[in-house]
Design a protein around this motif. Structure first.
Motif, short mmCIF file in Angstrom:
data_model
loop_
_atom_site.label_atom_id
_atom_site.label_comp_id
_atom_site.label_asym_id
_atom_site.label_seq_id
_atom_site.Cartn_x
_atom_site.Cartn_y
_atom_site.Cartn_z
N THR A 4 -2.50 3.46 1.08
CA THR A 4 -3.86 2.83 0.71
C THR A 4 -4.11 3.42 -0.69
N GLY A 5 -4.45 2.54 -1.93
CA GLY A 5 -4.81 2.76 -3.09
C GLY A 5 -6.07 3.51 -2.93
N THR A 6 -6.40 4.63 -3.75
CA THR A 6 -7.72 5.45 -3.79
C THR A 6 -8.54 5.46 -5.05
N THR A 7 -7.74 5.98 -5.96
CA THR A 7 -8.52 6.28 -7.24
C THR A 7 -7.41 5.81 -8.57
N ARG A 8 -8.13 5.34 -9.49
CA ARG A 8 -7.33 5.05 -10.65
C ARG A 8 -7.09 6.19 -11.48
N VAL A 9 -5.80 6.23 -12.37
CA VAL A 9 -5.48 7.35 -13.00
C VAL A 9 -4.85 6.87 -14.43
N ARG A 10 -4.98 7.59 -15.37
CA ARG A 10 -4.07 7.60 -16.60
C ARG A 10 -3.05 8.34 -16.52
N LEU A 11 -1.61 7.73 -16.87
CA LEU A 11 -0.67 8.57 -17.05
C LEU A 11 -0.69 9.54 -18.44
N LEU A 12 -0.52 10.82 -18.02
CA LEU A 12 -0.44 11.54 -19.42
C LEU A 12 0.92 12.13 -19.72
N SER A 13 1.67 12.50 -18.78
CA SER A 13 3.15 12.87 -19.04
C SER A 13 3.91 12.88 -17.65
N VAL A 14 5.15 12.56 -17.78
CA VAL A 14 6.05 12.51 -16.67
C VAL A 14 6.97 13.70 -16.82
N ASP A 15 7.34 14.28 -15.78
CA ASP A 15 8.31 15.30 -15.53
C ASP A 15 9.66 14.70 -14.64
N THR A 16 10.97 14.90 -15.48
CA THR A 16 11.87 14.23 -14.90
C THR A 16 13.05 15.37 -14.39
N SER A 17 12.55 16.80 -14.19
CA SER A 17 13.38 17.85 -13.87
C SER A 17 13.83 17.81 -12.51
N GLY A 18 13.04 17.16 -11.47
CA GLY A 18 13.37 17.40 -10.16
C GLY A 18 13.91 16.18 -9.46
N PRO A 19 14.23 15.90 -8.19
CA PRO A 19 14.92 15.06 -7.61
C PRO A 19 14.14 13.72 -7.59
N PHE A 20 12.83 13.58 -8.08
CA PHE A 20 12.04 12.57 -8.15
C PHE A 20 11.00 12.92 -9.22
N LEU A 21 10.34 11.75 -9.61
CA LEU A 21 9.59 11.80 -11.04
C LEU A 21 8.34 12.41 -10.22
N MET A 22 7.54 13.46 -11.25
CA MET A 22 6.30 13.93 -11.21
C MET A 22 5.52 13.42 -12.43
N ALA A 23 4.24 13.45 -12.29
CA ALA A 23 3.45 13.05 -13.44
C ALA A 23 2.07 13.80 -13.41
N ASP A 24 1.71 14.16 -14.51
CA ASP A 24 0.11 14.65 -14.72
C ASP A 24 -0.52 13.52 -14.90
N LEU A 25 -1.67 13.46 -14.26
CA LEU A 25 -2.60 12.17 -14.41
C LEU A 25 -4.01 12.74 -14.62
N GLU A 26 -4.83 11.92 -15.26
CA GLU A 26 -6.19 11.90 -15.32
C GLU A 26 -6.88 11.00 -14.59
N GLU A 27 -7.74 11.45 -13.61
CA GLU A 27 -8.36 10.54 -12.61
C GLU A 27 -9.66 9.77 -13.42
#
Length: 246
Positions: free
Chosen positions: A114-137
């Protein structure tokens, strides 16, 4: 500014707060993501962020295809998103809370979030097996006259439903149980309208609830007029949004 770091799940669609998102997970990068989320205790939220993929970008192919049938599919967390994945995604997304993550015998997953909170994408980390992101609520500010605008949007949405039901020659929801809280109305209507992904994305990115409702009122009136003038729309015109492999 509240920032969070979460797994990132790109889709060819837009998720809104309060809306349910069913997913069929079969790509390895997203299977790895679900296996990681399952490590979270059941009494804690299993959260990931959903962002819409920009036009012209696709998810990774799942099998060899034309023109070279022997070519291997691109693999890895960034497959299909180019050298800078952040440019392949729209800048505003939505946190999803996975209420159900069920692994099938073949290793794929059935997920209900279920969707909860809007976020703004700050950066994307591609170093792992899946994408991680730093986000601003992002806060949900009501804006001016949100209550009155919500009433107008609900009236226009009911007319839109009636016209759409006639064009499809079948019955749609009557709208009798629609909510009256402005923010909830704005997201429910945004999700229910037959719009393409860029239009839905603009509604998600609206600066406040009132602005989103104003935009929806314009869209509803325009779409209703189109349907009224073309009562026998082909099905392809009523489902213009692209589909997702997940």
């Amino acid at each position: 500014m509240t920032t969070v770091r979460l797994p990132l799940f790109p889709l060819n669609s837009v998720l809104y707060p309060g809306l349910v998102l069913p997913l069929n997970i079969f790509e390895e990068r997203y299977r790895a993501m679900m296996r990681e989320l399952l490590k979270t205790p059941e009494d804690q939220p299993r959260r990931f962020a959903v962002v819409a993929i920009r036009d012209g970008h696709e998810v990774a192919p799942s099998a060899p295809g034309m023109p070279d049938p022997t070519a291997l599919p691109e693999r890895g967390p960034t497959a299909g998103f180019g050298g800078e994945p952040s440019k392949a995604f729209h800048p505003v997304g939505c946190i999803a809370d996975a209420a159900t993550i069920r692994e099938r015998d073949n290793g794929t997953f059935e997920v209900l979030a279920t969707g909860t909170t809007r976020v703004r994408l700050l950066s994307v980390d591609t170093s792992g097996p899946f994408l991680m992101a730093d986000l601003e609520e992002l806060p949900e500010d009501p804006g001016d006259e949100a209550g009155a605008l919500a009433e107008g949007v609900l009236r226009a949405f009911r007319q839109y439903q009636k016209r759409l039901a006639g064009a499809r020659e079948r019955s749609l929801s009557t709208g009798a149980d629609l909510p009256d809280e402005p923010a909830v109305v704005s997201y429910l209507v945004a999700a229910a309208m037959m719009l393409d992904t860029p239009a839905k994305q603009l509604l998600l990115q609206a600066p406040d609830t009132a602005a989103r409702l104003r935009d929806e009122l314009k869209l509803l009136r325009a779409e209703t007029a189109i349907i009224r003038n073309l009562p026998s729309l082909p099905a392809s015109e009523l489902t213009r949004g692209p589909t997702s492999l997940n």
